[in-house]
Design a protein around this motif. Structure first.
Motif, PDB file in Angstrom:
ATOM      1  N   THR A 174      -3.707 -34.260  13.532  1.00  0.00           N
ATOM      2  CA  THR A 174      -2.412 -34.233  12.856  1.00  0.00           C
ATOM      3  C   THR A 174      -1.759 -35.606  12.917  1.00  0.00           C
ATOM      4  OG1 THR A 174      -2.119 -31.896  13.357  1.00  0.00           O
ATOM      5  CG2 THR A 174      -0.129 -33.146  12.837  1.00  0.00           C
ATOM      6  N   TRP A 175      -1.794 -36.213  14.107  1.00  0.00           N
ATOM      7  CA  TRP A 175      -1.200 -37.542  14.283  1.00  0.00           C
ATOM      8  C   TRP A 175      -1.900 -38.562  13.374  1.00  0.00           C
ATOM      9  CZ3 TRP A 175       3.270 -38.617  16.259  1.00  0.00           C
ATOM     10  CH2 TRP A 175       3.576 -39.918  16.596  1.00  0.00           C
ATOM     11  N   ALA A 176      -3.213 -38.499  13.294  1.00  0.00           N
ATOM     12  CA  ALA A 176      -3.961 -39.417  12.435  1.00  0.00           C
ATOM     13  C   ALA A 176      -3.571 -39.233  10.975  1.00  0.00           C
ATOM     14  CB  ALA A 176      -5.460 -39.202  12.622  1.00  0.00           C
ATOM     15  N   ASN A 177      -3.388 -37.997  10.547  1.00  0.00           N
ATOM     16  CA  ASN A 177      -2.989 -37.734   9.163  1.00  0.00           C
ATOM     17  C   ASN A 177      -1.588 -38.242   8.875  1.00  0.00           C
ATOM     18  OD1 ASN A 177      -5.339 -36.541   8.105  1.00  0.00           O
ATOM     19  ND2 ASN A 177      -4.875 -34.642   9.168  1.00  0.00           N
ATOM     20  N   ILE A 178      -0.684 -38.130   9.840  1.00  0.00           N
ATOM     21  CA  ILE A 178       0.677 -38.656   9.658  1.00  0.00           C
ATOM     22  C   ILE A 178       0.624 -40.173   9.513  1.00  0.00           C
ATOM     23  CG2 ILE A 178       2.914 -39.001  10.784  1.00  0.00           C
ATOM     24  CD1 ILE A 178       2.564 -36.168  11.979  1.00  0.00           C
ATOM     25  N   MET A 179      -0.167 -40.822  10.348  1.00  0.00           N
ATOM     26  CA  MET A 179      -0.280 -42.284  10.269  1.00  0.00           C
ATOM     27  C   MET A 179      -0.878 -42.711   8.929  1.00  0.00           C
ATOM     28  SD  MET A 179      -1.452 -43.231  14.128  1.00  0.00           S
ATOM     29  CE  MET A 179      -1.202 -44.980  13.944  1.00  0.00           C
ATOM     30  N   SER A 180      -1.886 -42.000   8.480  1.00  0.00           N
ATOM     31  CA  SER A 180      -2.507 -42.312   7.196  1.00  0.00           C
ATOM     32  C   SER A 180      -1.524 -42.104   6.049  1.00  0.00           C
ATOM     33  CB  SER A 180      -3.743 -41.441   6.993  1.00  0.00           C
ATOM     34  OG  SER A 180      -4.296 -41.648   5.729  1.00  0.00           O
ATOM     35  N   ALA A 181      -0.791 -41.013   6.088  1.00  0.00           N
ATOM     36  CA  ALA A 181       0.176 -40.731   5.022  1.00  0.00           C
ATOM     37  C   ALA A 181       1.263 -41.795   4.984  1.00  0.00           C
ATOM     38  CB  ALA A 181       0.793 -39.349   5.235  1.00  0.00           C
ATOM     39  N   GLU A 182       1.723 -42.235   6.123  1.00  0.00           N
ATOM     40  CA  GLU A 182       2.749 -43.280   6.170  1.00  0.00           C
ATOM     41  C   GLU A 182       2.199 -44.596   5.616  1.00  0.00           C
ATOM     42  OE1 GLU A 182       6.329 -45.344   6.991  1.00  0.00           O
ATOM     43  OE2 GLU A 182       5.885 -43.231   6.695  1.00  0.00           O
ATOM     44  N   THR A 183       0.968 -44.895   5.911  1.00  0.00           N
ATOM     45  CA  THR A 183       0.346 -46.135   5.447  1.00  0.00           C
ATOM     46  C   THR A 183       0.076 -46.112   3.949  1.00  0.00           C
ATOM     47  OG1 THR A 183      -0.713 -46.420   7.599  1.00  0.00           O
ATOM     48  CG2 THR A 183      -1.636 -47.665   5.765  1.00  0.00           C
ATOM     49  N   VAL A 237       3.700 -34.461   4.399  1.00  0.00           N
ATOM     50  CA  VAL A 237       4.042 -34.648   5.815  1.00  0.00           C
ATOM     51  C   VAL A 237       5.546 -34.487   6.015  1.00  0.00           C
ATOM     52  CG1 VAL A 237       4.197 -36.389   7.650  1.00  0.00           C
ATOM     53  CG2 VAL A 237       2.037 -36.035   6.444  1.00  0.00           C
ATOM     54  N   LYS A 238       6.331 -35.108   5.164  1.00  0.00           N
ATOM     55  CA  LYS A 238       7.790 -35.017   5.285  1.00  0.00           C
ATOM     56  C   LYS A 238       8.271 -33.578   5.131  1.00  0.00           C
ATOM     57  CE  LYS A 238       8.927 -39.662   3.702  1.00  0.00           C
ATOM     58  NZ  LYS A 238       9.554 -40.453   2.628  1.00  0.00           N
ATOM     59  N   LYS A 239       7.629 -32.824   4.248  1.00  0.00           N
ATOM     60  CA  LYS A 239       8.049 -31.450   3.992  1.00  0.00           C
ATOM     61  C   LYS A 239       7.607 -30.494   5.092  1.00  0.00           C
ATOM     62  CE  LYS A 239       7.859 -27.785   0.530  1.00  0.00           C
ATOM     63  NZ  LYS A 239       7.433 -27.407  -0.816  1.00  0.00           N
ATOM     64  N   TYR A 240       6.341 -30.581   5.514  1.00  0.00           N
ATOM     65  CA  TYR A 240       5.784 -29.576   6.416  1.00  0.00           C
ATOM     66  C   TYR A 240       5.719 -30.005   7.885  1.00  0.00           C
ATOM     67  CZ  TYR A 240       4.524 -27.142   2.171  1.00  0.00           C
ATOM     68  OH  TYR A 240       4.576 -26.493   0.959  1.00  0.00           O
ATOM     69  N   LEU A 241       5.886 -31.291   8.153  1.00  0.00           N
ATOM     70  CA  LEU A 241       5.839 -31.779   9.535  1.00  0.00           C
ATOM     71  C   LEU A 241       7.033 -32.699   9.822  1.00  0.00           C
ATOM     72  CD1 LEU A 241       2.048 -32.719   9.546  1.00  0.00           C
ATOM     73  CD2 LEU A 241       3.068 -30.699  10.608  1.00  0.00           C
ATOM     74  N   PRO A 242       8.246 -32.256   9.496  1.00  0.00           N
ATOM     75  CA  PRO A 242       9.390 -33.178   9.609  1.00  0.00           C
ATOM     76  C   PRO A 242       9.661 -33.648  11.041  1.00  0.00           C
ATOM     77  CG  PRO A 242      10.157 -30.940   9.261  1.00  0.00           C
ATOM     78  CD  PRO A 242       8.658 -30.930   9.061  1.00  0.00           C
ATOM     79  N   ASN A 243       9.499 -32.785  12.014  1.00  0.00           N
ATOM     80  CA  ASN A 243       9.763 -33.195  13.398  1.00  0.00           C
ATOM     81  C   ASN A 243       8.714 -34.180  13.887  1.00  0.00           C
ATOM     82  OD1 ASN A 243      11.996 -31.500  13.453  1.00  0.00           O
ATOM     83  ND2 ASN A 243      10.855 -29.810  14.337  1.00  0.00           N
TER      84      ASN A 243
END
Length: 68
Positions: A31-40, A49-55
């Motif tokens: 999950t953390w890797a996907n958040i980093m990839s999405a931000e990049t 990510v913003k919608k389903y993993l806001p915290n």
């Protein structure tokens, strides 16, 4: 691995419990890797990510600010 989890305070008294702990860590890591990839990369992935993993996303941003 079992000894490490026991020392960390987890109930790792049998193989099934150890497998469950490992799965939780692997899921969190992915999950953390996907958040980093999405931000990049941005795009639809970042919106997801913003919608389903806001915290988690907010925590990610706070950590990144501290690293600068």
């Amino acid at each position: 691995v079992q000894k490490v989890y026991i020392n960390l305070g987890y109930d790792a008294s049998n193989q099934a419990k150890v497998k469950s702990i490992v799965r939780d860590y692997e899921t969190a890591s992915e999950t953390w890797a996907n958040i980093m990839s999405a931000e990049t990369c941005g795009g639809l992935e970042l919106e997801y990510v913003k919608k389903y993993l806001p915290n988690s996303y907010s925590s990610f941003l706070n950590i990144m600010k501290e690293l600068k």
